[in-house]
Design a protein around this motif. Structure first.
Motif, short mmCIF file in Angstrom:
data_model
loop_
_atom_site.label_atom_id
_atom_site.label_comp_id
_atom_site.label_asym_id
_atom_site.label_seq_id
_atom_site.Cartn_x
_atom_site.Cartn_y
_atom_site.Cartn_z
N VAL A 33 0.90 -1.15 0.00
CA VAL A 33 0.00 0.00 0.00
C VAL A 33 0.93 1.20 0.00
O VAL A 33 1.70 1.39 0.94
CB VAL A 33 -0.90 0.01 1.25
CG1 VAL A 33 -1.74 1.28 1.29
CG2 VAL A 33 -1.79 -1.22 1.28
N ALA A 34 0.92 1.94 -1.09
CA ALA A 34 1.92 2.99 -1.24
C ALA A 34 1.27 4.34 -1.49
O ALA A 34 0.23 4.42 -2.13
CB ALA A 34 2.87 2.64 -2.39
N LYS A 41 -2.48 5.46 4.33
CA LYS A 41 -1.95 4.11 4.46
C LYS A 41 -2.22 3.54 5.85
O LYS A 41 -2.71 2.42 6.00
CB LYS A 41 -0.43 4.10 4.19
CG LYS A 41 -0.04 4.68 2.84
CD LYS A 41 1.47 4.69 2.63
CE LYS A 41 2.25 5.59 3.59
NZ LYS A 41 1.93 7.03 3.47
N SER A 42 -1.87 4.33 6.86
CA SER A 42 -2.07 3.85 8.24
C SER A 42 -3.55 3.68 8.53
O SER A 42 -3.96 2.73 9.20
CB SER A 42 -1.45 4.82 9.24
OG SER A 42 -0.06 4.90 9.05
N ASP A 162 2.95 -1.61 8.88
CA ASP A 162 2.86 -0.17 8.59
C ASP A 162 4.27 0.42 8.66
O ASP A 162 4.83 0.53 9.76
CB ASP A 162 1.92 0.49 9.60
CG ASP A 162 1.57 1.92 9.20
OD1 ASP A 162 2.11 2.42 8.20
OD2 ASP A 162 0.74 2.52 9.91
N GLU A 163 4.83 0.77 7.55
CA GLU A 163 6.19 1.34 7.45
C GLU A 163 7.21 0.52 8.24
O GLU A 163 7.94 1.08 9.07
CB GLU A 163 6.23 2.79 7.98
CG GLU A 163 5.27 3.73 7.32
CD GLU A 163 5.80 4.36 6.03
OE1 GLU A 163 6.91 3.98 5.60
OE2 GLU A 163 5.09 5.19 5.46
N ALA A 193 2.61 -1.32 4.09
CA ALA A 193 2.41 0.09 3.77
C ALA A 193 3.74 0.82 3.79
O ALA A 193 4.53 0.67 4.73
CB ALA A 193 1.47 0.73 4.79
N GLN A 195 5.94 4.60 2.17
CA GLN A 195 6.03 5.77 1.27
C GLN A 195 7.23 5.62 0.36
O GLN A 195 7.49 6.49 -0.47
CB GLN A 195 6.27 7.07 2.02
CG GLN A 195 5.99 7.19 3.43
CD GLN A 195 6.29 8.63 3.88
OE1 GLN A 195 7.00 9.37 3.22
NE2 GLN A 195 5.71 9.00 5.00
N LEU A 210 -2.31 4.86 -3.02
CA LEU A 210 -3.20 5.84 -2.40
C LEU A 210 -2.68 7.20 -2.82
O LEU A 210 -1.47 7.45 -2.76
CB LEU A 210 -3.20 5.70 -0.88
CG LEU A 210 -3.78 4.40 -0.33
CD1 LEU A 210 -3.76 4.41 1.19
CD2 LEU A 210 -5.19 4.14 -0.82
#
Ligand SMILES: Nc1ncnc2c1ncn2[C@@H]1O[C@H](COP(=O)(O)OP(=O)(O)OP(=O)(O)O)[C@@H](O)[C@H]1O
Ligand SMILES: [Mg+2]
Length: 224
Positions: A33-34, A41-42, A162-163, A193, A195, A210
């Motif tokens: 999920v980028a 994302k979170s 998440d990250e 997820a 960035q 996203l």
């Protein structure tokens, strides 16, 4: 493993983060999920582990409908998940081993089983030498390794991350991706997820984008 039908999320601050999102993730998939900071994302992951309710739409995770979850169902669902999220911080008054053991204790595993699983997970992330150390003595990257060990200690069917590599240097990131790839090969479903677009380019997995538009699409009309 995951179905989302027409999910929208608007926070009380009237920021619409997710809008009419449809998503299906099959068991055994590895999905990124980028999107940029603030794209949701979170929020998406928190909906998947039941920490946040969508404003509308349906979510089914591993056969459990999350839209109106009862506490017991969330509890049952999380037993099958590994979660890496800022929502689940390490316990600073416990050492490395005790942190990784924590989810197994909650589930009521036998002490000898806990010991074996914990040392296996710490070996996997390369922290076996630090098992007795205080959390406070670890670097940010090492803390993240503990978080990952805790998430995978009970061989989850679904890993929500998440990250997970956010604070890691390049070498540690590669090692972490290797661990996730092994898990994926063994059949774990992974939702990751990030960035970090370079990560998404380097690993050939499906990507759910996203958009930056998610950075606060503030509703214009008051009181509608
Ligand atoms: N509990 C909350 N209440 C109000 N707004 C929130 C809440 N949580 C998140 N938001 C807002 O929703 C948007 C998306 O946040 P989210 O944390 O999901 O983004 P993200 O893609 O994970 O960002 P980052 O890459 O910085 O972690 C942001 O604008 C954020 O301010
Ligand atoms: Mg985030």
């Amino acid at each position: 493993m995951i179905q989302m039908f027409s999910i929208s999320k608007t926070y009380p601050s009237r920021i619409t983060v997710l809008s009419d999102l449809h998503l299906e993730i099959q068991a055994g998939e590895f999905v990124f999920v980028a999107g940029p900071s603030g794209s949701g994302k979170s929020t998406l992951l928190r909906i998947l582990f039941g920490a946040e309710k969508p404003s509308s739409g349906e979510v089914i995770v591993n056969g459990i409908r999350l839209t109106r979850p009862g506490f017991k169902k969330i509890h049952r669902l999380r037993r099958t998940m590994g979660i890496i999220s800022p929502d689940f911080k390490l316990l600073e008054n416990r050492n490395v081993m005790e942190n990784v053991a924590f989810p197994l204790e909650v589930k009521g595993h036998a002490p000898n089983e806990i010991e074996g699983k914990v040392s296996g997970a710490l070996r996997r992330v390369g922290l076996q030498q630090r098992e007795k150390d205080s959390i406070l003595s670890l670097s940010a990257g090492e803390k993240q390794q503990v978080v990952v060990a805790r998430a995978l200690v009970d061989d989850p069917q679904l890993l929500l991350a998440d990250e997970p590599t956010g604070v890691l240097d390049n070498r540690m990131t590669e090692e972490m991706m290797e661990i996730f790839s092994e898990l994926h090969q063994k059949g774990t479903t992974i939702v990751f997820a990030t960035q970090d677009t370079s990560l998404v380019q380097r690993y050939p997995h499906r990507m759910i984008p996203l958009s930056a538009g998610g950075r606060g699409v503030v509703e214009q009309s008051e009181g509608v």
